[in-house]
Design a protein around this motif. Structure first.
Motif, PDB file in Angstrom:
ATOM      1  N   ARG A  10      15.714  30.325 -27.580  1.00 38.02           N
ATOM      2  CA  ARG A  10      15.877  31.239 -26.445  1.00 38.02           C
ATOM      3  C   ARG A  10      14.772  31.059 -25.416  1.00 38.02           C
ATOM      4  N   HIS A  11      13.752  30.319 -25.768  1.00 40.26           N
ATOM      5  CA  HIS A  11      12.641  30.035 -24.869  1.00 40.26           C
ATOM      6  C   HIS A  11      13.073  28.894 -23.943  1.00 40.26           C
ATOM      7  N   ARG A  12      13.157  29.148 -22.647  1.00 41.24           N
ATOM      8  CA  ARG A  12      13.789  28.203 -21.725  1.00 41.24           C
ATOM      9  C   ARG A  12      13.146  26.824 -21.713  1.00 41.24           C
ATOM     10  N   PRO A  13      11.810  26.705 -21.659  1.00 42.82           N
ATOM     11  CA  PRO A  13      11.230  25.358 -21.697  1.00 42.82           C
ATOM     12  C   PRO A  13      11.573  24.612 -22.977  1.00 42.82           C
ATOM     13  N   PHE A  14      11.501  25.295 -24.137  1.00 47.16           N
ATOM     14  CA  PHE A  14      11.824  24.611 -25.381  1.00 47.16           C
ATOM     15  C   PHE A  14      13.308  24.260 -25.436  1.00 47.16           C
ATOM     16  N   LEU A  15      14.166  25.132 -24.913  1.00 47.76           N
ATOM     17  CA  LEU A  15      15.599  24.836 -24.903  1.00 47.76           C
ATOM     18  C   LEU A  15      15.895  23.592 -24.074  1.00 47.76           C
ATOM     19  N   ALA A  16      15.239  23.480 -22.902  1.00 51.51           N
ATOM     20  CA  ALA A  16      15.421  22.280 -22.077  1.00 51.51           C
ATOM     21  C   ALA A  16      14.925  21.042 -22.818  1.00 51.51           C
ATOM     22  N   PHE A  17      13.774  21.187 -23.478  1.00 48.48           N
ATOM     23  CA  PHE A  17      13.228  20.088 -24.271  1.00 48.48           C
ATOM     24  C   PHE A  17      14.198  19.711 -25.394  1.00 48.48           C
ATOM     25  N   TRP A  18      14.745  20.720 -26.067  1.00 48.53           N
ATOM     26  CA  TRP A  18      15.670  20.521 -27.179  1.00 48.53           C
ATOM     27  C   TRP A  18      16.933  19.797 -26.721  1.00 48.53           C
ATOM     28  N   LEU A  19      17.498  20.236 -25.600  1.00 47.77           N
ATOM     29  CA  LEU A  19      18.719  19.602 -25.084  1.00 47.77           C
ATOM     30  C   LEU A  19      18.454  18.172 -24.619  1.00 47.77           C
ATOM     31  N   ALA A  20      17.276  17.940 -24.036  1.00 50.16           N
ATOM     32  CA  ALA A  20      16.921  16.580 -23.631  1.00 50.16           C
ATOM     33  C   ALA A  20      16.829  15.672 -24.846  1.00 50.16           C
ATOM     34  N   ARG A  21      16.307  16.192 -25.952  1.00 47.61           N
ATOM     35  CA  ARG A  21      16.237  15.410 -27.183  1.00 47.61           C
ATOM     36  C   ARG A  21      17.632  15.082 -27.705  1.00 47.61           C
ATOM     37  N   VAL A  22      18.544  16.038 -27.582  1.00 42.01           N
ATOM     38  CA  VAL A  22      19.925  15.779 -27.984  1.00 42.01           C
ATOM     39  C   VAL A  22      20.508  14.614 -27.181  1.00 42.01           C
ATOM     40  N   CYS A  23      20.287  14.644 -25.868  1.00 44.09           N
ATOM     41  CA  CYS A  23      20.848  13.605 -24.999  1.00 44.09           C
ATOM     42  C   CYS A  23      20.240  12.238 -25.288  1.00 44.09           C
ATOM     43  N   ALA A 144      10.647  21.156 -36.817  1.00 41.35           N
ATOM     44  CA  ALA A 144      11.913  21.119 -37.547  1.00 41.35           C
ATOM     45  C   ALA A 144      13.093  21.344 -36.604  1.00 41.35           C
ATOM     46  N   ALA A 145      12.950  22.300 -35.664  1.00 42.65           N
ATOM     47  CA  ALA A 145      14.031  22.566 -34.721  1.00 42.65           C
ATOM     48  C   ALA A 145      14.262  21.377 -33.799  1.00 42.65           C
ATOM     49  N   SER A 146      13.184  20.745 -33.348  1.00 42.03           N
ATOM     50  CA  SER A 146      13.298  19.556 -32.512  1.00 42.03           C
ATOM     51  C   SER A 146      13.969  18.424 -33.283  1.00 42.03           C
ATOM     52  N   ALA A 147      13.592  18.283 -34.543  1.00 43.00           N
ATOM     53  CA  ALA A 147      14.212  17.251 -35.373  1.00 43.00           C
ATOM     54  C   ALA A 147      15.691  17.539 -35.576  1.00 43.00           C
ATOM     55  N   SER A 148      16.055  18.819 -35.673  1.00 42.98           N
ATOM     56  CA  SER A 148      17.472  19.153 -35.850  1.00 42.98           C
ATOM     57  C   SER A 148      18.284  18.730 -34.632  1.00 42.98           C
ATOM     58  N   ALA A 149      17.676  18.788 -33.444  1.00 42.89           N
ATOM     59  CA  ALA A 149      18.375  18.333 -32.239  1.00 42.89           C
ATOM     60  C   ALA A 149      18.689  16.852 -32.330  1.00 42.89           C
ATOM     61  N   MET A 150      17.700  16.084 -32.744  1.00 41.20           N
ATOM     62  CA  MET A 150      17.897  14.646 -32.872  1.00 41.20           C
ATOM     63  C   MET A 150      18.933  14.320 -33.936  1.00 41.20           C
ATOM     64  N   GLN A 151      18.859  15.007 -35.064  1.00 38.41           N
ATOM     65  CA  GLN A 151      19.772  14.698 -36.153  1.00 38.41           C
ATOM     66  C   GLN A 151      21.192  15.152 -35.849  1.00 38.41           C
ATOM     67  N   ALA A 152      21.329  16.296 -35.161  1.00 38.94           N
ATOM     68  CA  ALA A 152      22.667  16.745 -34.776  1.00 38.94           C
ATOM     69  C   ALA A 152      23.331  15.707 -33.880  1.00 38.94           C
ATOM     70  N   ALA A 153      22.556  15.163 -32.959  1.00 39.33           N
ATOM     71  CA  ALA A 153      23.090  14.120 -32.091  1.00 39.33           C
ATOM     72  C   ALA A 153      23.384  12.852 -32.874  1.00 39.33           C
ATOM     73  N   THR A 154      22.524  12.556 -33.843  1.00 43.17           N
ATOM     74  CA  THR A 154      22.677  11.329 -34.609  1.00 43.17           C
ATOM     75  C   THR A 154      23.914  11.369 -35.492  1.00 43.17           C
ATOM     76  N   ILE A 155      24.346  12.557 -35.883  1.00 40.64           N
ATOM     77  CA  ILE A 155      25.553  12.672 -36.694  1.00 40.64           C
ATOM     78  C   ILE A 155      26.777  12.252 -35.889  1.00 40.64           C
ATOM     79  N   ALA A 156      26.900  12.825 -34.702  1.00 40.83           N
ATOM     80  CA  ALA A 156      28.113  12.598 -33.920  1.00 40.83           C
ATOM     81  C   ALA A 156      28.069  11.299 -33.122  1.00 40.83           C
ATOM     82  N   ALA A 157      26.897  10.970 -32.569  1.00 41.97           N
ATOM     83  CA  ALA A 157      26.828   9.853 -31.625  1.00 41.97           C
ATOM     84  C   ALA A 157      27.184   8.496 -32.228  1.00 41.97           C
ATOM     85  N   PRO A 158      26.637   8.116 -33.409  1.00 41.66           N
ATOM     86  CA  PRO A 158      27.007   6.803 -33.946  1.00 41.66           C
ATOM     87  C   PRO A 158      28.500   6.690 -34.253  1.00 41.66           C
ATOM     88  N   ALA A 159      29.074   7.756 -34.853  1.00 39.17           N
ATOM     89  CA  ALA A 159      30.503   7.727 -35.157  1.00 39.17           C
ATOM     90  C   ALA A 159      31.313   7.656 -33.867  1.00 39.17           C
TER      91      ALA A 159
END
Length: 403
Positions: A10-23, A144-159
């Motif tokens: 819910r913290h806007r800077p971290f959310l932007a950081f989190w979404l950027a990691r997903v991308c 851990a939350a930042s890592a979850s962003a990367m891993q969530a993307a890694t699940i869907a993106a390669p497939a």
């Protein structure tokens, strides 16, 4: 997730950081799947898969000292955004090549080098950026939350990348470029760093400061080097196209699922760690997780069942996530902010060596010994390193808390 973990999102800077990691994670995983399948389709040479990893790793060595200094001297969000633009332009070049059917083995190597150069500067910058976004007490949860962003993307993106590749390489490289540019925009919304920690020109003294700092902290040096040698020997990612095509008898979609499987385990584990962070016996738990990584590597190498291989890779990813979160939080919390860029650069070199250089090692050993023996031998090597490091770094093995 816990209240603390939820408040991070819910913290806007971290959310932007989190979404950027997903991308960026999604884009990198997609382009990696495409490049791996593309070059193997062009040459049918397992050694070329290893060479791609080596070429991508070289910039980490060539620019290691400068990447950390840049991260400590300049606005970290601007450096990260420039790196993401650079990776996006690599994807655009591959789009142009795929659309005209002009992608060659040599072009892929050049693009891999440019991609590696951008990532060499991006990794220490983003690692050093995170502690400036969240309070220190919430930092382990943020890792851990930042890592979850990367891993969530890694699940869907390669497939997804493997599925799109069935229609042609063009259809993978195009969305990859878009994702990199979205990440750039998100990073630029983060607060600007007003006062760089490191002033003046780069000197040999300042460039080597990160290396000296790590070497003077045995526990930090042990944690980083454990990841280097364990994953260097045990990593089998570069050989997944061979397993998918020649051993497990599947196609690009199967390759995508195999690349996603470790991320499934890692994502589930990251959710667990965000809610229940490891607070005691961190050293023993880290070594245990690396040992499990080695055992699952051996199991994957011996498997001839596609579904069993997927299950083993899920466990492998969960074990790797435990080690990564402990190591990442520990190193950043033990490092002063003015040193984080340079220390992260050295850490990035070790991570790059364990991943990209590990891909080269896997390709070479597979070329010499065969694919299955190379993976099994690598898993055994990981177990040997784990036991040896527990003897060499006893205080790390007995460490109770992160900070």
């Amino acid at each position: 997730m816990s209240v603390e973990a939820t408040s991070l999102l819910r913290h806007r800077p971290f959310l932007a950081f989190w979404l950027a990691r997903v991308c960026t994670a999604s884009a990198f995983q997609m382009i990696t799947v495409a490049i791996g399948w593309h070059i193997y389709e062009l040459t049918h040479n397992v050694l070329d898969l290893g060479l791609v990893g080596l070429v991508e790793f070289l910039p980490r060595v060539l620019f290691m000292l400068h990447t950390g200094h840049v991260a400590d001297r300049y606005d970290r969000r601007r450096i990260a955004s420039i790196c993401q633009i650079g990776q996006g332009l690599v994807a655009v070049a591959l789009v142009a090549g795929a659309s005209t059917d002009s992608v060659t083995r040599e072009m892929i190597f050049v693009m891999a080098f440019l991609l590696g150069t951008a990532r060499a500067f991006e990794m220490p910058t983003t690692q050093a950026l995170l502690p400036n976004i969240v309070p220190t007490m919430l930092f382990p949860r943020a890792v851990a939350a930042s890592a979850s962003a990367m891993q969530a993307a890694t699940i869907a993106a390669p497939a997804f990348g493997g599925f799109l590749y069935a229609f042609g390489a063009f259809w993978v490289y195009t969305p990859t470029a878009v994702l990199y540019f979205i990440a750039c925009v998100l990073v630029m919304t983060l607060p600007s760093r007003q006062a760089p920690a490191t002033q003046g020109k780069a000197t040999l003294e300042s460039l080597l400061a990160g290396i000296r700092f790590i070497r003077s902290r045995p526990d930090i040096f042990g944690a980083i080097s454990l990841d280097l040698f364990a994953v260097l020997l045990g990593g089998a990612t570069a050989l997944l196209p061979v397993f998918a095509r020649d051993i497990l008898l599947t196609g690009p979609w199967g390759l995508g699922l195999l690349r996603s499987a470790p991320a499934v385990g890692a994502l589930l584990m990251s959710f667990w760690l965000a809610r229940f962070p490891i607070e005691r016996n961190v050293g023993r738990i880290m070594f245990l997780s690396v040992g499990i990584f080695g055992v699952t590597t051996i199991a994957f190498g011996l498997s001839t069942s596609f579904w069993f291989s997927l299950a083993v890779l899920v466990v492998l990813g969960a074990a790797d996530m435990i080690s990564m979160v402990i190591r990442g939080a520990f190193v950043q919390l033990e490092t002063p902010d003015e040193m984080r860029g340079r220390v992260s650069a050295v850490n990035g070199l070790f991570i790059g060596a364990s991943n990209q250089l590990g891909e080269f090692e896997s390709g070479v050993t597979a070329h010499w010994l065969g694919t299955v023996p190379a993976v099994v031998l690598g898993g055994v090597g990981t177990l040997v390193v784990t036991g040896l490091w527990m003897k060499l770094f006893p205080t790390l093995a007995k460490r109770d808390r992160l900070h």
